[in-house]
Design an enzyme around this catalytic site. Structure first.
Site, PDB file in Angstrom:
ATOM      1  N   SER A 144       0.853  -1.195   0.000  1.00  0.00           N
ATOM      2  CA  SER A 144       0.000   0.000   0.000  1.00  0.00           C
ATOM      3  C   SER A 144       0.881   1.234   0.000  1.00  0.00           C
ATOM      4  O   SER A 144       2.003   1.230   0.530  1.00  0.00           O
ATOM      5  CB  SER A 144      -0.899   0.007   1.229  1.00  0.00           C
ATOM      6  OG  SER A 144      -1.562   1.253   1.365  1.00  0.00           O
ATOM      7  N   TYR A 202      -2.172  -0.210  10.613  1.00  0.00           N
ATOM      8  CA  TYR A 202      -2.276  -0.603   9.198  1.00  0.00           C
ATOM      9  C   TYR A 202      -1.022  -0.185   8.439  1.00  0.00           C
ATOM     10  O   TYR A 202      -0.417  -0.976   7.710  1.00  0.00           O
ATOM     11  CB  TYR A 202      -3.516   0.036   8.573  1.00  0.00           C
ATOM     12  CG  TYR A 202      -3.740  -0.308   7.122  1.00  0.00           C
ATOM     13  CD1 TYR A 202      -4.295  -1.524   6.757  1.00  0.00           C
ATOM     14  CD2 TYR A 202      -3.404   0.588   6.108  1.00  0.00           C
ATOM     15  CE1 TYR A 202      -4.504  -1.839   5.419  1.00  0.00           C
ATOM     16  CE2 TYR A 202      -3.604   0.294   4.776  1.00  0.00           C
ATOM     17  CZ  TYR A 202      -4.156  -0.919   4.441  1.00  0.00           C
ATOM     18  OH  TYR A 202      -4.362  -1.237   3.108  1.00  0.00           O
TER      19      TYR A 202
END
Length: 681
Positions: free
Chosen positions: A558, A571
């Site tokens: 990501s 995250y």
């Protein structure tokens, strides 16, 4: 122009074909032909013309449609007899069949002439196991006489073609009361004046042959079970198959990539275990359809089931070297200046005592079907040995079929393989969002795909969409659990023979500030993404190393692994761990030719399981926008002003693994429409 296949007779023919082709012991996949004769209209002059509809080349009786039929003008086919110059010219007759067709349709098969020359309205040509058992026996002619008396004739082996068609025509004209002909080493041809009569006769003769074998044959034709070669218990058999499959597939892929299929049916296990199996296996198969699919013979491991795994692996490697040498010698013995080049010397069938049969092909259906053909061969061998001695078609004749230029021409008509044909992919989190889009793209490019997801129902939906019988499997798996991960990889390995391509996509997210993030939040995200990716990569890399042919591991990381966004510590840290795993594993696995790369997407909102599970609402709250506007918000902050969709990430995965970037490893590819904060420095 009216299609000549739009005819009531065709509907009956297709229905009959499907019934006969539904049972693989009656005729193998893609084998056999059925035909019907009738009257159609010539579209050129509008006159009635006698035609024949017959299953075309490459079709399958069990799934036949009218589009799979050839339509030929009977007078034209019979006229070929006037220009036929003898057996050495019979292949030229097959080429001329294209000039005998009426309208569009499938290419005529090699058996077309036989159907046309037989003077009956309906003809079935099948490859029943029970009939071929007689046809492949040392005294097949005598057995046929004992079984059928004068109702069925015998004709010695001859390669299919115009000469065999003429011989069959002469047999029937000389004996008009015949019900059919057993063709040595080949199969059965029957006929009838109605669709129903022809089908009933086929079933009658097949059943009579099976009853003859059951009543007259030895119930244990291959002797007793060899001590130490008994089938392993189911769990142990599965574990041994998972350990051996990558090694065997790597060997079978020496010349070209193949997909595997494992069969541990009791019939197969029993056959491998019998005393006489080492004698009959080297004889190979008999029916032409069989040995085209299974090669001239299988490779049989000659060690007992309790031999150590490493010993079995080493022996398989020795046997594989010997197999390749013997196959090359077989080619040299029979090839001449007109023979096509050798197509590959690796076995298509490998038999392992206690474990089962591994079959291989350029794609998954071909691998499965090769195994099905060898099951037919097992039935034939057992049947022939039960009443006589198995005596298949001579080696030289097998070569004449395997390297027949008509067979070569058929192979060359096949479309070029897709970029990922022959590769096995494992996609985690494949039931939704990026994982689902990636699985779809990889399958569309030719790969077979194992779709792993914690949501088993979602994984099954995707597998069903992609073609669960041959092209995809669903695996319910928790990537944070080591046992579950190993089971998922083993499932892919035992189903398709190995793993070549892994996409670490499984993930979840919680949007919380540092103060609100508790240890469980942290652990949960790192367990799935950091730990899960590690577990999946380790298990898959072991398989790839065993295969010995490299592979690809792709991480869906990501831009959050680079960009320090708000309320995102758990995250973002997990994604940063994934990004660095790309670098670490690329450095470590290069010696095995395993490429490790990653993708850094921006927020993928549409179709995302993560965003639909609450992450989207939290991120929208952080940025002060409505949840339904989050995708547009992300797009608005990019250079290209475009929203990132699951399909865009899937396209990047394919770019990395599709063949053009073989020399690329350790790369992180941004798929973020140009997010300046995420530029890699």
């Amino acid at each position: 122009m009216k299609d000549p296949r739009d005819h009531p007779t065709v509907d009956d023919l297709v229905a009959r074909s499907r019934r006969l082709g539904a049972d693989p012991t009656t005729t193998n996949y893609g084998g056999g032909n059925t035909s019907a004769k009738g009257t159609s209209t010539d579209p050129v002059d509008g006159e009635d013309v006698e035609v024949m509809w017959v299953k075309g080349s490459g079709g399958d009786l069990g799934t036949l449609t009218r589009e799979g039929l050839s339509t030929l003008v009977l007078d034209r086919v019979n006229g070929l007899k006037q220009v036929y110059e003898g057996p050495e010219h019979e292949d030229e007759m097959h080429e001329l069949l294209d000039l005998c067709t009426l309208g569009a349709g499938a290419a005529p098969s090699i058996d077309t002439s036989m159907h046309a020359l037989l003077p009956t309205a309906h003809v079935d040509h099948l490859h029943p196991d029970s009939i071929i058992a007689l046809a492949a026996a040392a005294d097949g002619e005598e057995l046929t006489k004992r079984c059928f008396g004068d109702e069925v004739a015998w004709t010695p082996w001859r390669r299919p073609g115009f000469e065999l068609a003429r011989r069959m025509e002469e047999l029937l004209r000389a004996n008009p009361d015949l019900k059919g002909v057993v063709m040595g080493g080949h199969g059965l041809t029957t006929w009838g004046e109605t669709n129903e009569a022809c089908e009933q006769r086929s079933w009658e003769l097949i059943r009579r042959a099976q009853a003859f074998l059951d009543e007259q044959g030895d119930p244990e034709p291959l002797g007793s079970v060899r001590a130490g070669f008994e089938p392993l218990p189911a769990d142990e058999r599965h574990r041994r198959a998972a350990a051996l499959a990558p090694v065997i597939r790597g060997l079978a892929s020496t010349d070209q990539p193949v997909v595997g299929h494992w069969n541990d049916d009791p019939l197969v296990l029993d056959f491998i275990a019998r005393q006489e199996t080492p004698r009959v296996v080297p004889l190979g198969t008999s029916c032409p359809d069989h040995f085209i699919r299974t090669k001239v013979r299988p490779l049989l491991l000659d060690l007992p089931t309790d031999a150590p795994l490493e010993q079995q692996i080493e022996r398989l490697r020795e046997l594989h070297r010997e197999y390749r040498e013997e196959y090359a010698a077989y080619y040299r013995r029979h090839a001449d200046e007109g023979s096509p080049p050798m197509r590959g010397a690796d076995p298509a069938i490998v038999l392992v005592p206690g474990v089962g049969m591994f079959s291989f092909g350029g794609d998954s259906p071909t691998a499965r079907i090769a195994g099905e053909f060898y099951v037919n061969a097992i039935n034939v061998i057992r049947g022939a040995e039960s009443v006589s001695t198995y005596d298949p078609v001579p080696e030289a004749e097998k070569f004449r079929v395997e390297y027949w230029w008509l067979e070569e021409k058929k192979l060359r008509r096949r479309p070029a393989p897709k970029p990922l044909t022959g590769r096995v992919a494992l996609v985690t989190g494949g039931g939704s969002g990026i994982g689902r889009a990636t699985a779809r793209r990889l399958a569309a490019e030719g790969a077979v795909v194992a779709i792993a997801d914690l949501d088993g129902a979602a994984a099954r939906d995707v597998a069903d969409e992609l073609g669960a019988r041959d092209h995809a499997i669903a695996v319910e798996a928790d990537v944070a659990d080591e046992t579950s991960v190993q089971a998922a990889v083993d499932e892919a390995v035992t189903r398709f023979g190995g793993v070549d391509l892994v996409v670490n996509n499984a993930g979840l997210s919680l949007s919380k500030s540092l103060f609100d993030t508790d240890v469980d939040d942290w652990d949960r995200q790192h367990d799935v993404m950091a730990r899960g990716s590690f577990l999946v990569s380790r298990a898959a890399a072991r398989v790839m190393a065993a295969q010995g042919d490299g592979g690809d591991i792709v991480y869906i990381a990501s831009k959050n692994g680079v960009v320090a966004g708000p309320n995102n510590v758990a995250y973002g840290s997990a994604k940063a761990s994934q990004a660095h795993q790309v670098r670490l594993l690329a450095a470590e696995l290069g010696e095995h030719r395993i490429r490790v790369n990653g993708i850094n997407p921006d927020g993928v909102v549409q179709g995302s399981g993560i965003f639909a599970g609450g992450w989207g609402a939290k991120r929208a709250e952080v940025y002060g926008v409505k949840e339904e506007e989050l995708g547009q918000f992300y797009a608005g902050r990019t250079l290209l002003q475009q929203e990132v969709l699951p399909e865009h990430v899937a396209a990047a995965v394919f770019a990395l693994v599709g063949g053009d970037l073989h020399q690329t490893t350790g790369l992180l590819v941004p798929v973020d429409s140009g997010l300046a904060q995420a530029f890699l420095r």
